[in-house]
Design an enzyme around this catalytic site. Structure first.
Site, mmCIF file in Angstrom:
data_model
loop_
_atom_site.group_PDB
_atom_site.id
_atom_site.type_symbol
_atom_site.label_atom_id
_atom_site.label_comp_id
_atom_site.label_asym_id
_atom_site.label_seq_id
_atom_site.Cartn_x
_atom_site.Cartn_y
_atom_site.Cartn_z
ATOM 1 N N HIS A 37 -3.033 -5.225 1.763
ATOM 2 C CA HIS A 37 -2.320 -5.433 3.029
ATOM 3 C C HIS A 37 -2.337 -6.903 3.444
ATOM 4 O O HIS A 37 -3.160 -7.286 4.280
ATOM 5 C CB HIS A 37 -3.011 -4.639 4.153
ATOM 6 C CG HIS A 37 -2.932 -3.163 4.011
ATOM 7 N ND1 HIS A 37 -1.900 -2.425 4.536
ATOM 8 C CD2 HIS A 37 -3.761 -2.284 3.422
ATOM 9 C CE1 HIS A 37 -2.096 -1.151 4.272
ATOM 10 N NE2 HIS A 37 -3.210 -1.032 3.600
ATOM 11 N N CYS B 2 0.836 -1.210 0.000
ATOM 12 C CA CYS B 2 0.000 0.000 0.000
ATOM 13 C C CYS B 2 0.873 1.263 0.000
ATOM 14 O O CYS B 2 1.489 1.562 -1.013
ATOM 15 C CB CYS B 2 -0.988 -0.057 1.154
ATOM 16 S SG CYS B 2 -2.431 0.963 0.864
ATOM 17 N N GLU C 153 -0.508 -8.266 5.395
ATOM 18 C CA GLU C 153 -0.064 -8.349 6.789
ATOM 19 C C GLU C 153 -1.232 -8.334 7.775
ATOM 20 O O GLU C 153 -1.036 -8.610 8.946
ATOM 21 C CB GLU C 153 0.933 -7.221 7.107
ATOM 22 C CG GLU C 153 0.369 -5.803 7.148
ATOM 23 C CD GLU C 153 0.229 -5.136 5.791
ATOM 24 O OE1 GLU C 153 0.313 -5.835 4.755
ATOM 25 O OE2 GLU C 153 0.007 -3.899 5.764
#
Ligand code: GLN
Length: 203
Positions: free
Chosen positions: A182, A80, A184
């Site tokens: 994302h 991002c 993560e």
């Protein structure tokens, strides 16, 4: 031995990347100062706010040394805001906003617009384990997209359905990897494992 991968820790979702790297066979370390760049085998540029990270990078005298390390071949993964930081060319940045560059793409910041500002979708990403049978659940938060890929970069994934269908959201250029979304935050570490593979291959 596990490769040492830094997470740029000036702003953004640093902890989530540290956890995903630790789950992917890397030793994750936080990077806030130039001297912390020295022993890295790779670096992750987290999601957050690219304008803020850009300002802090320059305030901490980290922008130039990091730009040089990336240009010299340090593997880097940006999610991002991190994708924006890695891009050679930026559209819809704020006045004076700079990137570190290295990745031969034109990125458009906050590209998805109001209607699809933040959304989730399933993606097939080239180079991700079992991606065709087990798509990656991708979370987009005021995300950029890749407006144009230069000759040195490869498209790894595009949005499959909906108003943003066809938009490029995952790219690779040598040792540089970037996603608009994302990984993560979803507990699926396949993108991080792919990055750890890129780092290992570079050693
Ligand atoms: N819109 C942010 C920026 O311009 C990126 C958002 C994110 O990283 N989730 O940097």
């Amino acid at each position: 031995m596990n490769p040492t991968i830094g997470v740029l820790a000036l702003q953004g979702d640093v902890r989530e990347h540290v956890a995903a790297l630790a789950a992917s066979g890397a030793s994750a370390v936080l990077v806030r100062r130039e001297r912390e760049l020295k022993d890295l085998d790779g670096i992750v540029l987290p999601g957050g706010e690219s304008t803020t990270i850009d300002k802090l990078l320059r305030a901490f005298d980290l922008a130039e040394p990091l730009r040089v390390r990336i240009a010299e071949g340090l593997p880097a993964y940006g999610s991002c805001a991190g994708m924006i930081l890695l891009a050679d060319r930026l559209l819809d940045g704020i006045p004076g906003q700079q990137t570190l560059g290295g990745l031969d793409i034109t990125v458009r910041r906050n590209a998805f617009g109001r209607q699809v500002d933040s959304f989730e979708t399933d993606l097939t990403i080239e180079g991700i384990e079992d991606s065709a049978t087990r798509p990656m659940h991708a979370v987009f938060i005021r995300a950029p997209w890749v407006e144009e890929v230069g000759p040195a970069a490869t498209v790894l994934g595009t949005v499959a359905t909906g108003p943003a269908a066809g938009r490029i959201v995952a790219v690779r250029h040598g040792r540089l990897l970037a996603t608009s979304f994302h990984p993560e935050v979803t507990g699926d570490a396949r993108v991080h494992r792919m990055f750890v593979r890129i780092v290992r291959e570079s050693l």
